[in-house]
Design an enzyme around this catalytic site. Structure first.
Site, mmCIF file in Angstrom:
data_model
loop_
_atom_site.group_PDB
_atom_site.id
_atom_site.type_symbol
_atom_site.label_atom_id
_atom_site.label_comp_id
_atom_site.label_asym_id
_atom_site.label_seq_id
_atom_site.Cartn_x
_atom_site.Cartn_y
_atom_site.Cartn_z
ATOM 1 N N THR A 1 -25.494 -53.407 15.249
ATOM 2 C CA THR A 1 -26.733 -53.517 16.017
ATOM 3 C C THR A 1 -27.880 -53.643 15.022
ATOM 4 O O THR A 1 -27.994 -52.847 14.090
ATOM 5 C CB THR A 1 -26.924 -52.315 16.950
ATOM 6 O OG1 THR A 1 -26.902 -51.098 16.197
ATOM 7 C CG2 THR A 1 -25.809 -52.274 17.994
ATOM 8 N N ASP B 1 -27.977 -45.869 22.320
ATOM 9 C CA ASP B 1 -26.971 -45.238 23.177
ATOM 10 C C ASP B 1 -26.686 -46.102 24.404
ATOM 11 O O ASP B 1 -25.539 -46.207 24.858
ATOM 12 C CB ASP B 1 -27.440 -43.851 23.618
ATOM 13 C CG ASP B 1 -27.588 -42.889 22.453
ATOM 14 O OD1 ASP B 1 -26.840 -43.042 21.464
ATOM 15 O OD2 ASP B 1 -28.437 -41.990 22.526
#
Length: 303
Positions: free
Chosen positions: A217, A248
């Site tokens: 990411t 998350d």
């Protein structure tokens, strides 16, 4: 199919400010709120909101414990394997939001009491097609045991090494999926990936350690996955309000779609959209979008 999230459950104490204080400086804040969080609980809620049947495995203490369990239950997460302890506080995260970012200080509290007995009790109820998702906010011994126990039971393991902490090289071969950001990648590979070349190099290092699938990411650059080549998924451009649970949410969204059989790239696209919607709202779990909202957003997006 179920996703067993073995990880932290925190109460976030959140305050906003126009700027971060320098050392020794006091600044005026505003907008204080308490907010259920913790990487484990956030990811469990994200999985559940995206349509996956999710089981939380963790611990809470006497401070905020009942409220944290009730919140997970409100979102539909199975809390059968969340233990309550009277002699310790629940995990606490003190979060300052300023300059379109956040800074976090954590006290593990009851999260430090997650042990192999709790993991055994939970995973012995799992089926071979289930997933186990872990982070780095519970004891290292518990993480190591959970990875090995899950693989011995034929489960699919997913590791989000956040916050970055030392792991034994032997741990990586028990990870079917490793999902990490740029800072975490730098911690484990000494590379801060920005370019395709750096993504390939970092992926190669982690593959040699034994990881089967690695997802990176990359903030505004989106996210990337490597098989024979690098697959990039762009990030969405949205108005940033609070980035607290974005990572998350990405992981929970990815897990939910992957667990239902979507391809890695399709799961990444869903996860990217879910994360984008999250940062347009304040808070952690309450800012995580449901599947219908993400699907609608994707239908209207040009990405």
């Amino acid at each position: 199919m179920r996703i067993f999230v073995i990880g932290s459950i925190n109460m976030d104490l959140v305050i906003q400010s126009q700027k971060y204080p320098k050392l020794g400086e006091t600044v005026t804040g505003f907008g204080f709120m308490t907010n259920p969080g913790g990487k484990g609980a956030n990811q469990a809620v994200a999985c559940q909101k995206s349509g996956a049947s999710t089981v939380m495995v963790g611990a809470v203490g006497d401070a905020f414990g009942p409220e944290l369990i009730q919140t997970l239950q409100h979102y539909g997460v199975d809390t059968t394997h969340v233990k309550s302890h009277d002699s310790v506080s629940s995990g606490i995260a003190v979060i300052t939001i300023a300059e379109q970012d956040n800074a976090i200080v954590i006290d593990a509290g009851a999260n430090a009491l997650v042990d192999i007995h709790a993991i055994d009790e939970a995973l012995l109820t799992a089926s071979p097609n289930d997933y186990v998702l872990l982070q780095n906010e519970i004891p290292a011994k518990a993480i190591q045991y959970a990875l090995r126990k899950a693989k011995a039971l034929g489960l699919t393991t997913v590791m989000n090494p956040a916050p970055a902490k030392p792991l034994d090289d032997a741990d990586f071969k028990y990870m079917d999926y490793l999902i990490l950001n740029q800072s975490e990648t730098e911690f484990y590979t000494h590379l801060y990936p920005i370019t395709t070349k750096e993504i390939l190099e970092a992926s190669s290092i982690l593959k040699r350690k034994g990881v089967k699938h690695t997802l990176f990411t990359l903030g505004a650059l989106g996210s990337a996955y490597v098989d024979e080549s690098v697959h990039w998924v762009d990030a969405h451009t949205v108005a940033v309000v609070d980035t607290t649970a974005a990572g998350d949410t990405y992981i929970g969204g990815f897990m939910a779609r992957r667990a239902e059989g979507q391809s890695i790239e399709a799961s990444m696209r869903y996860a990217s959209a879910a994360a984008a919607l999250t940062i347009t709202k304040k808070g952690a779990q309450q800012s995580i979008p449901d599947q219908a909202s993400v699907t609608l957003f994707m239908s209207q997006s040009k990405i």
